[in-house]
Design an enzyme around this catalytic site. Structure first.
Site, PDB file in Angstrom:
ATOM      1  N   HIS A 115       0.854  -1.182   0.000  1.00  0.00           N
ATOM      2  CA  HIS A 115       0.000   0.000   0.000  1.00  0.00           C
ATOM      3  C   HIS A 115       0.895   1.238   0.000  1.00  0.00           C
ATOM      4  CE1 HIS A 115      -3.652   2.258   0.602  1.00  0.00           C
ATOM      5  NE2 HIS A 115      -2.988   2.996   1.478  1.00  0.00           N
ATOM      6  N   ASP A 156      -6.896  -3.102   3.736  1.00  0.00           N
ATOM      7  CA  ASP A 156      -5.675  -2.493   4.301  1.00  0.00           C
ATOM      8  C   ASP A 156      -5.556  -2.566   5.823  1.00  0.00           C
ATOM      9  OD1 ASP A 156      -5.049  -1.677   1.671  1.00  0.00           O
ATOM     10  OD2 ASP A 156      -6.179   0.177   1.916  1.00  0.00           O
TER      11      ASP A 156
END
Ligand code: GAR
Length: 214
Positions: A115, A156
């Protein structure tokens, strides 16, 4: 001397140009990462990553949920591809779709994502690619960075494996910041994969602990 194991069998999921995939391939070729890419899967037929995989003679698959009658059928096909390739680690490298929950459960603690920010900031649904860098700049952050984390069933939120900071400059645009973060991505994703290849990843509660080598 520690005996080197067989190359870690990794399957890569990606939706776009695939610069992270290319960086991983480069590090496999130069011996920094003891792994073998056994499958590349993309939800986009035009993804650069599929082109690169074909050039490298790596089995590549264009698999999108829209081509299946149900989530179950789609999940079954993905699981079949991963199993036939004898996948040990799933690597999401710019994959812009949610991985079906059954696959996440099957590869629990054996699925990584990268990410382009320091999680838990600037993550979650809708925060991907350039949207992340836009949000970081809008907030006025002085640092950003990259997170490699285990994948769980949310967006995430899985435990971080590695993180690296990158400065934010006064003159940054989302593109200049993205480019700086990308350099760090290419560096730490391979390192994280190599930690798996060396069997140095341990889960303690919610934390990923990295064991000493050897
Ligand atoms: C990378 O910056 C990656 O961190 C990001 O997409 C880009 C893919 O680039 N992933 C996400 O935002 C996932 N939430 P690449 O195709 O050149 O590897």
């Amino acid at each position: 001397m520690t005996k080197q194991r067989e190359p870690l069998r990794i399957a890569v999921f990606a939706s776009g140009r695939g610069s992270n995939f290319e960086a991983i391939l480069k590090n496999i070729k130069n011996g920094t990462v003891n792994a073998k890419v056994v499958a590349v899967i993309s939800n986009k037929s035009s993804a650069g990553v599929l082109e690169t995989a074909r050039k490298e003679n790596i089995p590549s698959f264009h698999l999108s949920d829209v081509h299946f009658n149900s989530l179950e059928e789609y999940t079954e096909r993905l699981l079949q591809v991963l199993a036939e390739a004898k996948t040990e680690l799933v690597v999401l490298a710019g994959y812009m779709k949610m991985v079906p929950p059954a696959i996440v459960r099957h590869y629990k603690y054996r699925m990584l994502n990268i990410h382009p920010a320091l999680l838990p900031s600037f993550g979650g649904k809708g925060l991907y690619g350039h949207f992340v860098h836009e949000a970081v700049l809008e907030y006025g952050c002085k640092v950003s960075g990259v997170t490699v984390h285990m994948v769980d069933e949310e967006y995430d939120t899985g435990p971080p494996v590695m993180q690296k900071c990158v400065p934010v400059m006064e003159y940054d645009t989302p593109d200049t910041l993205a480019a700086r973060v990308l350099v760090a991505e290419h560096e730490i994703y391979s390192t994280a994969i190599q930690l798996f290849a060396q069997d140095r990843i341990e889960i303690k509660g919610r934390k990923v602990v990295i064991k000493k080598w050897p």
